[in-house]
Write a protein that holds these residues in place. Structure first.
Motif, PDB file in Angstrom:
ATOM      1  N   THR A  36       0.808  -1.217   0.000  1.00 13.70           N
ATOM      2  CA  THR A  36       0.000   0.000   0.000  1.00 13.70           C
ATOM      3  C   THR A  36       0.842   1.268   0.000  1.00 13.70           C
ATOM      4  OG1 THR A  36      -0.216  -0.095   2.417  1.00 13.70           O
ATOM      5  CG2 THR A  36      -1.973  -1.108   1.092  1.00 13.70           C
ATOM      6  N   GLN A  37       2.055   1.221   0.560  1.00 14.10           N
ATOM      7  CA  GLN A  37       2.857   2.441   0.672  1.00 14.10           C
ATOM      8  C   GLN A  37       4.145   2.424  -0.150  1.00 14.10           C
ATOM      9  OE1 GLN A  37       3.443   3.481   4.783  1.00 14.10           O
ATOM     10  NE2 GLN A  37       1.302   3.130   5.282  1.00 14.10           N
ATOM     11  N   LYS A 110      -5.905  -9.309  -2.552  1.00 12.78           N
ATOM     12  CA  LYS A 110      -5.802  -7.855  -2.401  1.00 12.78           C
ATOM     13  C   LYS A 110      -5.505  -7.561  -0.941  1.00 12.78           C
ATOM     14  CE  LYS A 110      -8.644  -6.527  -6.274  1.00 12.78           C
ATOM     15  NZ  LYS A 110      -9.800  -5.773  -6.751  1.00 12.78           N
ATOM     16  N   VAL A 113      -6.510  -3.493   3.935  1.00 14.39           N
ATOM     17  CA  VAL A 113      -7.003  -2.157   4.258  1.00 14.39           C
ATOM     18  C   VAL A 113      -7.374  -1.385   2.993  1.00 14.39           C
ATOM     19  CG1 VAL A 113      -6.417   0.037   5.365  1.00 14.39           C
ATOM     20  CG2 VAL A 113      -5.665  -2.108   6.379  1.00 14.39           C
ATOM     21  N   THR A 114      -6.400  -1.146   2.155  1.00  6.21           N
ATOM     22  CA  THR A 114      -6.618  -0.480   0.873  1.00  6.21           C
ATOM     23  C   THR A 114      -6.569  -1.567  -0.190  1.00  6.21           C
ATOM     24  OG1 THR A 114      -5.415   1.420   1.726  1.00  6.21           O
ATOM     25  CG2 THR A 114      -5.773   1.340  -0.650  1.00  6.21           C
ATOM     26  N   ARG A 116      -5.574  -3.429  -2.879  1.00  4.24           N
ATOM     27  CA  ARG A 116      -4.563  -3.356  -3.935  1.00  4.24           C
ATOM     28  C   ARG A 116      -4.000  -4.753  -4.099  1.00  4.24           C
ATOM     29  NH1 ARG A 116      -1.242   0.395  -6.226  1.00  4.24           N
ATOM     30  NH2 ARG A 116      -2.048   2.111  -4.992  1.00  4.24           N
TER      31      ARG A 116
END
Length: 133
Positions: A36-37, A110, A113-114, A116
């Motif tokens: 995510t980051q 995926k 949390v987000t 992806r």
């Protein structure tokens, strides 16, 4: 958590190194921050083959020491791993993903949390055989 190393050589795509999880939640949540980051970055993989035959996979970010994780005691096929290493020794790009079984095929999960796809780029793959035995 029982996990298995799955190696794929898809056509017209980089070789893929996957960790197959029994539980989707584990696959989605483990190290989701990497995806995510830091999804634009290239990572490094070290296959650590222990003298007792156990396999660990060390997944690291080459520039950020806090971004590392060791997948321990992975189930794997030693012959497939050797062939994969031999067939990809000239490759400069790989993908790394978390997968689960979905009916009769593998599916990339995926992040929890987000949402992806749990897929990252890998630019370096090394193999370390622990001496002895």
């Amino acid at each position: 958590m029982n996990s298995e190393l799955i190696l794929k050589l898809p056509e017209n795509k980089p070789p893929c190194i996957c960790i197959l999880f029994e539980r989707e939640y584990d696959a989605q949540s483990l190290n989701y921050v990497f995806v995510t980051q830091h999804y634009r970055d290239n990572y490094k993989i070290l296959f650590d083959i222990h003298r007792d035959g156990n396999l660990s996979l060390l997944f690291t970010h080459p520039d950020k020491s806090g971004l590392r994780y060791r997948y321990e005691n992975l189930k794997y096929d030693n012959d497939k791993l050797k062939r994969f290493i031999e067939n990809t020794k000239e490759c400069t790009q790989f993908t790394f993903c978390h997968i689960v079984n979905d009916k009769s095929r593998h599916r990339v999960v995926k992040t929890i949390v987000t949402p992806r796809l749990w897929v990252l780029k890998v630019a370096w793959v090394e193999v370390y055989y622990q001496p002895g035995g």
